[in-house]
Design an enzyme around this catalytic site. Sequence first.
Site: not given
Length: 405
Positions: A324, A376
């Site tokens: 992006t 994560h």
Amino acid sequence: MSSVDILVPDLPESVADATVATWHKKPGDAVVRDEVLVEIETDKVVLEVPASADGILDAVLEDEGTTVTSRQILGRLREGNSAGKETSAKSEEKASTPAQRQQASLEEQNNDALSPAIRRLLAEHNLDASAIKGTGVGGRLTREDVEKHLAKAPAKESAPAAAAPAAQPALAARSEKRVPMTRLRKRVAERLLEAKNSTAMLTTFNEVNMKPIMDLRKQYGEAFEKRHGIRLGFMSFYVKAVVEALKRYPEVNASIDGDDVVYHNYFDVSMAVSTPRGLVTPVLRDVDTLGMADIEKKIKELAVKGRDGKLTVEDLTGGNFTITNGGVFGSLMSTPIINPPQSAILGMHAIKDRPMAVNGQVEILPMMYLALSYDHRLIDGRESVGFLVTIKELLEDPTRLLLDV
């Protein structure tokens, strides 16, 4: 005359239902073959349903805003030659002279040829297409025509306001407007919330000196455009760097499926694109096999399709990693949100001149912040930081992208 059902197109397996967005004809209107009758909005794209034959729209069975499913009947079309007669009669009513009839015919054709994006833009601002001069092929309206018209409107209204004494608006003049969310906006909202609630999202940052790429573009940009017919932008460098980094850190190109980790041995990169309908993420497929020019052409093609509302479900399906670029809007730094089921997203930002310490000296360099948001649960700090450092190193020495070193 025979009657023909107007059906919802076949929807992909990933799309459960759709919404009737806009009927462009009303019962009794004459239509011609392949003329758009109604638009169907899914979670991802707007589908146009054309007339299968010349005739008259006999009935509308599903109104705007109704939820429909694949192959459901939307209305009925009565086949016949009366369409030409009715169109001729309408043109005669609108224009009494040959010149007027010709102009009316052109306007009617141009209005029928409006893209979904242009129709939506006109509707949002309550504009009449016939009041705006089109500069496109055959006098058709373009997005630029509408935007220029909007830019002129406030200027005309502001002149008398400046001359009049300032007055506080009455409380009664305060108002609110409530509009339903589009299916795309609702879907975007759902997916963003899903990403926040279902992933252990973390963002790591770095910065990159863009001077080497800017020098390369300055030196070879003109020759590149002459050779390939497309400008050498920044995105092709970003995509190339991402692909190389994904090869070195396969965890970033993986996804979680239940209790399994799925490693992808192909490189499909989603590009976040702002369109009149909202944010979409069309996919560049097998980008590891594409050259710089091919990447630039693919990006331009997807951007134009997004602007004109022509993206297909296939264009928006898949993708293992997203890029992006908030820099096009002036963003200096952000924390992009993961696009599930992907595990990471890279945010590029505005390039700004900043003082930097180089070999004990202060130099003014064009710098850009990089932001990598990642899940994560799958990607640890070593992989995320290493991935981002790899991109930084490749962008600061772009010849390595071409030499694959």
